[in-house]
Motif scaffolding. Structure first.
Motif, PDB file in Angstrom:
ATOM      1  N   GLN A  88     -34.382 -57.870   6.158  1.00 27.14           N
ATOM      2  CA  GLN A  88     -33.665 -58.175   7.391  1.00 27.14           C
ATOM      3  C   GLN A  88     -34.616 -58.513   8.531  1.00 27.14           C
ATOM      4  N   VAL A  89     -35.751 -57.856   8.592  1.00 20.88           N
ATOM      5  CA  VAL A  89     -36.746 -58.207   9.607  1.00 20.88           C
ATOM      6  C   VAL A  89     -37.161 -59.666   9.448  1.00 20.88           C
ATOM      7  N   ALA A  90     -37.389 -60.088   8.214  1.00 20.78           N
ATOM      8  CA  ALA A  90     -37.776 -61.478   7.966  1.00 20.78           C
ATOM      9  C   ALA A  90     -36.673 -62.446   8.395  1.00 20.78           C
ATOM     10  N   ALA A  91     -35.421 -62.100   8.097  1.00 20.55           N
ATOM     11  CA  ALA A  91     -34.300 -62.964   8.478  1.00 20.55           C
ATOM     12  C   ALA A  91     -34.166 -63.046   9.991  1.00 20.55           C
ATOM     13  N   LEU A  92     -34.314 -61.922  10.673  1.00 16.11           N
ATOM     14  CA  LEU A  92     -34.219 -61.917  12.133  1.00 16.11           C
ATOM     15  C   LEU A  92     -35.377 -62.669  12.771  1.00 16.11           C
ATOM     16  N   ARG A  93     -36.575 -62.481  12.232  1.00 17.66           N
ATOM     17  CA  ARG A  93     -37.738 -63.169  12.793  1.00 17.66           C
ATOM     18  C   ARG A  93     -37.595 -64.686  12.656  1.00 17.66           C
ATOM     19  N   ALA A  94     -37.010 -65.134  11.556  1.00 17.44           N
ATOM     20  CA  ALA A  94     -36.848 -66.573  11.330  1.00 17.44           C
ATOM     21  C   ALA A  94     -35.925 -67.219  12.355  1.00 17.44           C
ATOM     22  N   LEU A  95     -35.022 -66.432  12.964  1.00 17.87           N
ATOM     23  CA  LEU A  95     -34.123 -66.990  13.967  1.00 17.87           C
ATOM     24  C   LEU A  95     -34.857 -67.363  15.250  1.00 17.87           C
ATOM     25  N   ASP A  96     -35.981 -66.701  15.509  1.00 16.04           N
ATOM     26  CA  ASP A  96     -36.784 -66.955  16.711  1.00 16.04           C
ATOM     27  C   ASP A  96     -35.922 -66.852  17.977  1.00 16.04           C
ATOM     28  N   ALA A  97     -35.047 -65.852  18.028  1.00 18.04           N
ATOM     29  CA  ALA A  97     -34.133 -65.691  19.160  1.00 18.04           C
ATOM     30  C   ALA A  97     -34.749 -64.805  20.228  1.00 18.04           C
ATOM     31  N   ASP A  98     -34.403 -65.096  21.477  1.00 19.63           N
ATOM     32  CA  ASP A  98     -34.839 -64.267  22.602  1.00 19.63           C
ATOM     33  C   ASP A  98     -33.999 -63.003  22.720  1.00 19.63           C
ATOM     34  N   VAL A  99     -32.735 -63.104  22.351  1.00 22.20           N
ATOM     35  CA  VAL A  99     -31.794 -61.986  22.455  1.00 22.20           C
ATOM     36  C   VAL A  99     -30.951 -61.969  21.189  1.00 22.20           C
ATOM     37  N   ILE A 100     -30.763 -60.786  20.604  1.00 23.03           N
ATOM     38  CA  ILE A 100     -29.982 -60.651  19.373  1.00 23.03           C
ATOM     39  C   ILE A 100     -29.011 -59.491  19.527  1.00 23.03           C
ATOM     40  N   GLY A 101     -27.726 -59.752  19.267  1.00 22.80           N
ATOM     41  CA  GLY A 101     -26.739 -58.694  19.189  1.00 22.80           C
ATOM     42  C   GLY A 101     -26.562 -58.266  17.740  1.00 22.80           C
ATOM     43  N   LEU A 102     -26.623 -56.962  17.488  1.00 22.67           N
ATOM     44  CA  LEU A 102     -26.517 -56.427  16.131  1.00 22.67           C
ATOM     45  C   LEU A 102     -25.286 -55.543  16.007  1.00 22.67           C
ATOM     46  N   GLN A 103     -24.656 -55.594  14.843  1.00 18.92           N
ATOM     47  CA  GLN A 103     -23.539 -54.706  14.536  1.00 18.92           C
ATOM     48  C   GLN A 103     -23.859 -53.930  13.251  1.00 18.92           C
ATOM     49  N   GLU A 104     -23.134 -52.819  13.056  1.00 18.31           N
ATOM     50  CA  GLU A 104     -23.331 -51.918  11.911  1.00 18.31           C
ATOM     51  C   GLU A 104     -24.772 -51.428  11.840  1.00 18.31           C
ATOM     52  N   VAL A 105     -25.199 -50.820  12.928  1.00 16.13           N
ATOM     53  CA  VAL A 105     -26.564 -50.315  13.062  1.00 16.13           C
ATOM     54  C   VAL A 105     -26.557 -48.806  12.854  1.00 16.13           C
ATOM     55  N   ASP A 106     -27.273 -48.330  11.865  1.00 15.17           N
ATOM     56  CA  ASP A 106     -27.421 -46.897  11.611  1.00 15.17           C
ATOM     57  C   ASP A 106     -28.603 -46.330  12.392  1.00 15.17           C
ATOM     58  N   VAL A 107     -28.399 -45.169  12.980  1.00 13.76           N
ATOM     59  CA  VAL A 107     -29.491 -44.404  13.591  1.00 13.76           C
ATOM     60  C   VAL A 107     -29.451 -43.005  12.991  1.00 13.76           C
ATOM     61  N   ARG A 108     -30.304 -42.799  12.000  1.00 20.22           N
ATOM     62  CA  ARG A 108     -30.365 -41.524  11.263  1.00 20.22           C
ATOM     63  C   ARG A 108     -28.976 -41.123  10.743  1.00 20.22           C
ATOM     64  N   TRP A 109     -28.255 -42.109  10.236  1.00 18.53           N
ATOM     65  CA  TRP A 109     -26.871 -41.886   9.826  1.00 18.53           C
ATOM     66  C   TRP A 109     -26.747 -41.192   8.483  1.00 18.53           C
ATOM     67  N   GLY A 110     -27.571 -41.627   7.491  1.00 17.35           N
ATOM     68  CA  GLY A 110     -27.416 -41.025   6.173  1.00 17.35           C
ATOM     69  C   GLY A 110     -28.311 -41.653   5.131  1.00 17.35           C
ATOM     70  N   ASP A 111     -28.023 -41.309   3.877  1.00 20.28           N
ATOM     71  CA  ASP A 111     -28.832 -41.767   2.749  1.00 20.28           C
ATOM     72  C   ASP A 111     -28.835 -43.289   2.618  1.00 20.28           C
ATOM     73  N   ARG A 112     -27.714 -43.930   2.973  1.00 17.39           N
ATOM     74  CA  ARG A 112     -27.620 -45.367   2.705  1.00 17.39           C
ATOM     75  C   ARG A 112     -28.703 -46.162   3.433  1.00 17.39           C
ATOM     76  N   SER A 113     -29.177 -45.632   4.564  1.00 17.33           N
ATOM     77  CA  SER A 113     -30.247 -46.289   5.314  1.00 17.33           C
ATOM     78  C   SER A 113     -31.468 -45.385   5.438  1.00 17.33           C
ATOM     79  N   GLU A 114     -31.605 -44.480   4.488  1.00 25.35           N
ATOM     80  CA  GLU A 114     -32.772 -43.605   4.356  1.00 25.35           C
ATOM     81  C   GLU A 114     -32.994 -42.752   5.598  1.00 25.35           C
ATOM     82  N   TRP A 115     -31.908 -42.440   6.320  1.00 28.15           N
ATOM     83  CA  TRP A 115     -31.972 -41.588   7.503  1.00 28.15           C
ATOM     84  C   TRP A 115     -32.879 -42.167   8.586  1.00 28.15           C
TER      85      TRP A 115
END
Length: 287
Positions: free
Chosen positions: A60-87
């Motif tokens: 995902q970092v590679a995909a976001l970097r390729a956009l070369d955007a100044d501002v990016i809105g993100l949805q479905e962002v985990d912050v220490r949510w659980g196993d699915r995103s390795e906490w």
């Protein structure tokens, strides 16, 4: 498939989407002109998982970097949510790895599994190359996915940041509307969104540059979205965004205030780093 969409897909695959959408030198501030360029994007990152449902933040970092955007809105962002995103704290990590400022607006903030650990959070975020002057997490009407017997009620997760882009104040909003087939909650959310954005306009007492980025979970012709287009321009990126593998509908949006922001171009980027495809747009901010 249109020629324009095929061209975009090839460029993204080669990591050249930024060059394809780059504005000419005069628009980019290297010559005379009344407007300021800004490249924005929106991306539902599916908590770090791709279409294969495998968590892979490097992808995902590679995909976001390729956009070369100044501002990016993100949805479905985990912050220490659980196993699915390795906490992991995806908002902070993406900001750090992309060298962008970050503002996270949780929809849910739950007690940790282990007392004393950080709270488990899930929501939306804004990444910005420009300094974030202020940030706010607004309430929208929501039907909770964490309550076994939910009823529509105000809940957080409508993120707003104010940026200074070459001296111009810009209000950027990140949102994620209800996913259910019944549009009634989205109807309320659209009304909430318009009210909040109108309050910002009145508070400034001058035309405000506003950019709404998000996953609306409805197509552009959906009746519940129609009120948004009274004040905002829906940027048509030239293709569907969902599902990422063979997409058939556009539910991810960049929308801008009609009188203060102009559109130079937009595209849907081809990537399987999430179950959505990102939308990227080149804008001109009017002085």
């Amino acid at each position: 498939m249109s020629l324009r969409r095929r061209t975009v897909e090839v460029l993204v695959a080669a990591g050249l989407l930024g060059a394809a959408l780059a504005p000419p030198a005069t628009a980019a501030g290297h010559g005379p002109g009344p407007s300021v360029p800004l490249r924005v994007a929106t991306y539902n990152i599916h908590a770090g998982a791709g279409t294969d449902n495998v968590f892979d933040l490097d992808r995902q970092v590679a995909a976001l970097r390729a956009l070369d955007a100044d501002v990016i809105g993100l949805q479905e962002v985990d912050v220490r949510w659980g196993d699915r995103s390795e906490w992991r704290d995806l908002a902070a990590e993406l900001g750090r790895r992309l060298r962008m400022h970050v503002s996270f607006a949780p929809i849910y903030s739950l007690d940790p599994v282990v007392p004393g650990d950080p709270r488990r959070e899930f929501g939306v975020a804004v990444l910005s190359r420009y300094r974030i002057v202020s940030a706010e997490n607004h309430d929208l009407t929501r039907l909770s996915t964490q309550d076994p017997n939910p009823v529509p009620a105000p809940a957080p997760g409508f993120g707003e940041v104010v940026l200074k882009v070459r001296g111009l104040p810009v209000h950027v909003y990140a949102t994620h509307l209800d996913y259910r087939a019944d549009p009634s909650v989205r109807v309320a959310q659209v009304a909430d969104t318009r009210r909040i954005m109108a309050e910002d306009q009145r508070a400034e007492r001058r035309p405000v540059r506003q950019i709404l980025l998000g996953d609306f979970n409805a197509p552009p012709t959906a009746p519940e979205l129609a009120p948004l287009w009274k004040e905002l321009t829906d940027i048509e990126p030239g293709g569907p965004t969902y599902p990422a593998q063979d997409p058939v509908q556009r539910i991810d949006y960049v929308a801008v205030s009609k009188d203060t922001v102009r559109v130079r171009g937009a595209a849907v980027a081809e990537t399987l780093a999430s179950d959505h495809r990102p939308v990227v747009a080149d804008l001109l901010l009017r002085r």
